[in-house]
Design a protein around this motif. Sequence first.
Motif, PDB file in Angstrom:
ATOM      1  N   ASP A 259      18.236 -18.440  19.701  1.00 60.47           N
ATOM      2  CA  ASP A 259      17.476 -19.298  20.617  1.00 60.47           C
ATOM      3  C   ASP A 259      18.010 -20.730  20.582  1.00 60.47           C
ATOM      4  N   VAL A 260      18.378 -21.184  19.378  1.00 60.03           N
ATOM      5  CA  VAL A 260      18.943 -22.538  19.250  1.00 60.03           C
ATOM      6  C   VAL A 260      20.279 -22.609  19.998  1.00 60.03           C
ATOM      7  N   ASP A 261      21.137 -21.617  19.777  1.00 61.95           N
ATOM      8  CA  ASP A 261      22.445 -21.593  20.444  1.00 61.95           C
ATOM      9  C   ASP A 261      22.301 -21.577  21.960  1.00 61.95           C
ATOM     10  N   THR A 262      21.395 -20.718  22.432  1.00 66.68           N
ATOM     11  CA  THR A 262      21.193 -20.586  23.883  1.00 66.68           C
ATOM     12  C   THR A 262      20.781 -21.917  24.498  1.00 66.68           C
ATOM     13  N   LEU A 263      19.834 -22.599  23.827  1.00 63.70           N
ATOM     14  CA  LEU A 263      19.349 -23.874  24.352  1.00 63.70           C
ATOM     15  C   LEU A 263      20.463 -24.922  24.376  1.00 63.70           C
ATOM     16  N   LEU A 264      21.165 -25.052  23.261  1.00 65.04           N
ATOM     17  CA  LEU A 264      22.160 -26.130  23.150  1.00 65.04           C
ATOM     18  C   LEU A 264      23.401 -25.894  24.014  1.00 65.04           C
ATOM     19  N   LYS A 265      23.566 -24.660  24.499  1.00 68.30           N
ATOM     20  CA  LYS A 265      24.723 -24.356  25.350  1.00 68.30           C
ATOM     21  C   LYS A 265      24.361 -24.215  26.822  1.00 68.30           C
ATOM     22  N   LEU A 266      23.126 -24.538  27.162  1.00 71.99           N
ATOM     23  CA  LEU A 266      22.722 -24.459  28.573  1.00 71.99           C
ATOM     24  C   LEU A 266      23.611 -25.379  29.408  1.00 71.99           C
ATOM     25  N   PRO A 267      24.200 -24.863  30.496  1.00 70.57           N
ATOM     26  CA  PRO A 267      25.063 -25.696  31.355  1.00 70.57           C
ATOM     27  C   PRO A 267      24.364 -26.958  31.856  1.00 70.57           C
ATOM     28  N   SER A 268      23.044 -26.829  32.105  1.00 70.09           N
ATOM     29  CA  SER A 268      22.313 -27.983  32.646  1.00 70.09           C
ATOM     30  C   SER A 268      22.109 -29.087  31.612  1.00 70.09           C
ATOM     31  N   LEU A 269      22.375 -28.788  30.326  1.00 68.19           N
ATOM     32  CA  LEU A 269      22.224 -29.798  29.280  1.00 68.19           C
ATOM     33  C   LEU A 269      23.575 -30.368  28.840  1.00 68.19           C
ATOM     34  N   GLN A 270      24.626 -30.017  29.582  1.00 69.52           N
ATOM     35  CA  GLN A 270      25.963 -30.501  29.214  1.00 69.52           C
ATOM     36  C   GLN A 270      26.357 -31.698  30.083  1.00 69.52           C
ATOM     37  N   LYS A 271      27.194 -32.574  29.520  1.00 71.63           N
ATOM     38  CA  LYS A 271      27.706 -33.739  30.240  1.00 71.63           C
ATOM     39  C   LYS A 271      29.099 -34.037  29.704  1.00 71.63           C
TER      40      LYS A 271
END
Length: 687
Positions: free
Chosen positions: A660-672
Amino acid sequence: MLLVGEGSSRTKKNINAFLSIEDRDVQAIASYPLIKSISSICHGKGFPKAGDVDTLLKLPSLQKDGQLDRQLLSSIASMMSSRGFPKAGDVDTLLKLPSLQKDGQLDRQLLSSISSMMSSRGFPKAGDVDTLLKLPSLQKDGQLDRQLLSSISSICNGKGFPKAGDVDTLLKLPSLQKDGQLDRQLLSSISSMMSSRGFPKAGDVDTLLKLPSLQKDGQLDRQLLSSISSMMSSRGFPKAGDVDTLLKLPSLQKDGQLDRQLLSSISSICNGKGFPKAGDVDTLLKLPSLQKDGQLDRQLLRSISSICNGKGFPKAGDVDTLLKLPSLQKDGQLDRQLLSSISSMMSSRGFPKAGDVDTLLKLPSLQKDGQLDRQLLSSISSMMSSRGFPKAGDVDTLLKLPSLQKDGQLDRQLLSSISSICHGKGFPKAGDVDTLLKLPSLQKDGQLDRQLLSSISSMMSSRGFPKAGDVDTLLKLPSLQKDGQLDRQLLSSISSICHGKGFPKAGDVDTLLKLPSLQKDGQLDRQLLSSISSMMSSRGFPKAGDVDTLLKLPSLQKDGQLDRQLLSSISSICNGKGFPKAGDVDTLLKLPSLQKDGQLDRQLLSSISSICHGKGFPKAGDVDTLLKLPSLQKDGQLDRQLLSSISSICNGKGFPKAGDVDTLLKLPSLQKDGQLDRQLLSSISSI
């Protein structure tokens, strides 16, 4: 109605008239508390004489505040079930037994335990009551241990008083001991299974508690035992093979392990029903209406299990019908908030009729701006928890009470406080509401003091309205005063400790607030009291010795003084859990993964305590796993900013799964720019 003109031709006429009433109205009459008590006493005895009914109900010893005391009548009815009406003198003798008195009044809790054991056996002898209540094995700190008596009472329900030897043997069983003392949690599970069945054999207790399938990490798994105990309530101990079969059902497994959350829901449905059949479990868990995104919808299952508590497995059609009711839909989907309110009212009552759901949700008094007022429904469902749907007229009457209005509208804050007090008690009487809200001791500057009412409602949650005198006594306690006025901060701490416990005794309040270990510079240390009240929330007052032991733990000291920052973190983890064991505190604070430069890393501990708020101490392995997650590392070290965001999201939820942690931190919408946008994550975690 049936007794009018008893022995005459009118009797037959009245009975025929009664039998012609519609079933629903008969049920309403039959469920009336007085009728239930009378029918219990007269079970198998035929219709009572009107005079006998009047005599019993007008006995001075059964009156309270000028009215019949229904709680007392219920206890009397239990003992006299199927035995006919008792003699007035026998009732008086029992209720005036010195051993059943407390502070000059009848001790109702004791009477309830006695009436359970003597159910259908008639009144006990005074000597037998005294002997039981003075058994050395039932004493604690020089007083009767009521919790133990309650467990013994459950085991002996309808069996009469137990022998002293049987009580001693059970309470001293080596398998029921923990740290040299009786393990009350285990005894509670045992007493549930053996309710009304008498004392179990020592060998049977040992066999059950040592079943390999009930062990975890080399110790008895209490959570599993609790679920097993619920299903086997009043049915005796299960067979080892049946336990194994249930716990190994493929439909109850998740990631190769038993899914305890599912078992808990199944246990609720099968409460007192024994173990379910594998096919019934599979059928329920695979119902299309209970699936979401291709998986079982656990939130829905919890609502269904609440409704069906103790009712056994529901029919697929009944589940579908309820979940597809048009009045429970919102934007084309099931409205889970509404379902939660419905399931609260119908807890343990089975599925409601579609028409009843529609009628309730369309009540004009529950509408606001043309839509259902969910806040109001929540307050109503709290009061009616496990009591079924209220009558439309009762809802209207409550919501239009003048004392609940403010500026021409319903005062929702007041209703919320009243709802807490009356949780599961049904709607209050208008007079009781008025009396409470107009108490002089609850007024400030000519208006109701809402902060005080909130503290009162917390202590009286689910207990019904307090007496005016009890409110006055509490609010005027000298130890709760400061500069000639009530100290609200202190009252708030006391209210937390006594949440749902009723008002505390003056002596208990004084003892706690004057403990030397809670003083600083000659005054009460409020910061310490706040930490103590957090741990003891809803658990009642702690023992002075336990407070001293905790505050003097070497691992909580710094520079020769109590480390308040550490205590705050421990208090958060143990919120509502009671005081921790010294060994558990030491183990946590000395975990290698929580050390930095040879000292405890307080920032890490703060994040861990947030995640474990109210969950108790985490396992060392779980802490290590979280802090070593690759997705939480940066430049070869733990990324504390990320951990802080994860900690915020998981506050009070326990440790997250690595996936769940990995999924959240790798969400495309949370990348910049190809990296995690920490500012965005911080905003998300706040939400």
